[in-house]
Design an enzyme around this catalytic site. Structure first.
Site, PDB file in Angstrom:
ATOM      1  CE  LYS B  79       3.429  50.686  44.120  1.00  0.00           C
ATOM      2  NZ  LYS B  79       4.746  51.240  43.729  1.00  0.00           N
ATOM      3  CB  SER B 154       4.671  54.877  45.498  1.00  0.00           C
ATOM      4  OG  SER B 154       5.222  53.931  44.621  1.00  0.00           O
ATOM      5  CB  SER B 178       8.181  53.016  44.706  1.00  0.00           C
ATOM      6  OG  SER B 178       8.128  54.409  44.497  1.00  0.00           O
TER       7      SER B 178
END
Lengths: 96, 474
Positions: B79, B154, B178
């Site tokens: 990420k 997210s 997330s």
């Protein structure tokens, strides 16, 4: 409802600037979020301040010794990333 | 060869038996990304050269007859709020559009030491603030199951990259779901470890008492294998701890599971509830004891979170001031440099949360909001502690709905925040949790989550594998 004045005060504290248009939207959004959050008021007196302090949260410290071989050269790498630097220092505008 | 259906173990066997090489494997996934990612946009950066160099190293080891670890030669994604040295790291924000990571996050170092192939950086909501990946400054990521729908957030990029078979697994981060919520939306597994078991050094901080690094994968076993490599106390993260809990899987005691009544609410999607209840009903026949439990303060979790997290955000975002790294707007005074830089380069949601955080911490409001939220957080933790006296694990839906359409929840921030209603409690309490796919609701993936005791990941993996068997047998 948060007034434009309230928003402006918060924004100053947080070093945030916005257009008038954005300001109106932030005011509306933040008020609606605070409305939602206000349900916390329903939870009254169920945890005393002492109880909160007893949570068992503690600081984790280490000896103030420079034994970081793997960090050699790191400081200059990091300072290098600043938009303005001088003699190994990050350069900033006058503060006082 | 169809690499997309391989688990990490099967791929490892293939590499060891020289059915294919690490370079073959890596080239395959780079190809998949080239073909699919223009539609999905899971990746912000594809690290082709880095990946192929790492793959060549893995092949050298294999050809020398060296023993290799389970993650060696296996492509993964990271990420884009986790630092990979020498690679751009944006946190989905324009303010870091020119930022090249000067060091590796500890988890990345551990993965590389184990021979993992880092194939790219995945998309996220700006500074991990969001539940749909719609606030990324670099464009949305699409749900591979339905391109008109969000992948969740997210960490939408991480979940989507795994779902689209663009890599085996992806590291993500969680502050209130997330990793789990996108996993649920995209039909994959999403693991949130116990707070402190995985080092946060090199994770761009959002809410420091809530943030954890997690794993998106296809299977429970894959998540477990990655977790075992990335976990561990780290001197660079003072909040990290060693797992000193006794492992319980050797203990043949029957698993006791609690189903909290507060996680089945009005307004949740009927199909999601059906999928979850079907799994719960099957558990008895698999030797798992199920009983109803109660977590009474659940309904206050989200409000507590939306006080504590913005408060921490307002502090963590102060460093984006145009002085030390990242973009800057040169101005006449120090104050104006701060104001102009942050206005130009930080998005709306970020600025909203910074202001909310400043407000709840300010004089006259601190007691009503921040101190109150801290107390509620403590009560939520106590809810879990009490329930874990009766059961080993808690299961519940991961999200109240399946993946929603783009733009559906962007008009009102509170609407978007409600997507985290079932995931936030685990972050507040610091307990581990994992979302596992549990079927489809109107053609879209639904997820069931397993929450465990602090450091109780082993039991979570155990139940996760049982649930996988149940779901796959239908």
């Amino acid at each position: 409802m948060l007034s434009q004045n309230d928003i402006q005060q918060i924004a100053n504290l947080a070093r945030i600037k916005f257009t008038e248009e954005e300001g109106k939207k932030f005011s509306k959004d933040l008020s609606s979020i605070l409305d939602f959050i206000s349900q916390l008021k329903e939870v009254e007196g169920e945890v005393s301040d002492e109880r909160l302090r007893e949570r068992g949260v503690f600081n984790v410290l280490r000896e103030d010794v420079d034994d970081n071989k793997e960090l050699e050269g790191m400081v200059s790498n990091l300072v290098d990333m600043a938009p303005e630097k001088q003699n190994g220092y990050v350069k900033v505008k006058k503060i006082i | 060869m169809d690499f997309s259906n391989l688990t990490i173990k099967k791929a490892h066997e293939g590499l060891v038996s020289k059915q294919f090489s690490a370079v073959d494997l890596t080239k395959h996934f780079l190809d998949v990304i080239k073909k699919k990612d223009k539609d999905i946009h899971a990746f912000l950066e594809v690290t082709e050269e880095l990946a192929l160099n790492q793959a060549k190293e893995s092949d050298k080891k294999i050809n020398n007859g060296e023993d290799i670890g389970i993650l060696e030669g296996i492509p993964c994604a990271i990420k884009d709020n986790i630092l990979v040295k020498g690679v751009k790291c944006t946190a989905g924000s324009r303010i870091l559009d020119n930022y090249i990571a000067p060091y590796d996050a500890t988890v990345v170092k551990k993965l590389q030491e184990s021979g993992a192939i880092v194939i790219g950086k995945t998309n996220l909501d700006e500074f991990a603030m969001g539940s749909s990946t719609e606030t990324s400054a670099f464009g949305v990521t699409k749900n591979p199951v339905d391109l008109k729908r969000v992948p969740g957030g997210s960490g939408g990029g991480s979940a989507a990259s795994v779902s689209a078979s663009e890599c085996f697994y992806a590291l993500g981060s969680e502050t209130a779901g997330s990793v789990r919520q996108p996993a649920s939306f995209c039909g994959g597994v999403g693991l949130k470890p116990t707070y402190g078991l995985v080092s946060r050094h090199g994770l761009i901080a959002m809410g420091s008492s809530l943030d954890v690094i997690g794993v998106n994968s296809k299977t429970v076993e894959d998540a477990e294998l990655v977790f075992n490599v990335i976990k561990g106390k780290d001197r660079f993260d003072a909040t990290s701890v060693e797992n000193n809990k006794q492992q319980t899987t050797n203990n043949k005691q029957q698993i006791k599971v609690g189903v909290p009544k507060e996680y089945f609410i009005d307004g949740m999607e009927g199909g999601v509830e059906r999928c979850v209840r079907k799994v719960i009903n099957d558990l008895n026949s698999r030797g798992v004891e199920v009983k109803e439990v109660s977590l009474p303060y659940t309904k206050y979790a989200l409000s507590s979170y939306y006080v504590l997290m913005p408060a921490e955000v307002s502090a963590n975002m102060a460093r984006y001031d145009g002085m030390r790294y990242g973009e800057t707007v040169s101005s006449d005074s120090l104050l104006n440099t701060y104001l102009d830089t942050r206005k130009k380069y930080l998005g709306d949601e970020v600025r909203r949360r910074i202001m909310l955080g400043s407000y709840v911490l300010s004089e006259g409001h601190y007691d009503d909001y921040y101190r109150k939220a801290q107390k509620v957080r403590w009560l939520i933790r106590e809810d879990f502690r009490k329930v874990f006296d009766e059961v080993d694990l808690i299961i519940a839906p991961t999200t109240p709905t399946t993946a929603f359409k783009f733009g559906e929840k962007t008009k009102n921030p509170v609407q978007m925040y409600l997507s985290d209603i079932f995931t936030a409690p685990a972050n507040l309490a610091g307990i581990p949790a994992m979302s596992v796919p549990c079927g489809l609701s109107d053609g879209l993936p639904a997820g069931i989550q397993i929450m465990g005791q602090w450091m109780g990941e082993d039991r979570i993996f155990e139940l996760g594998k049982i649930i996988e068997q149940i779901v796959n047998s239908k």
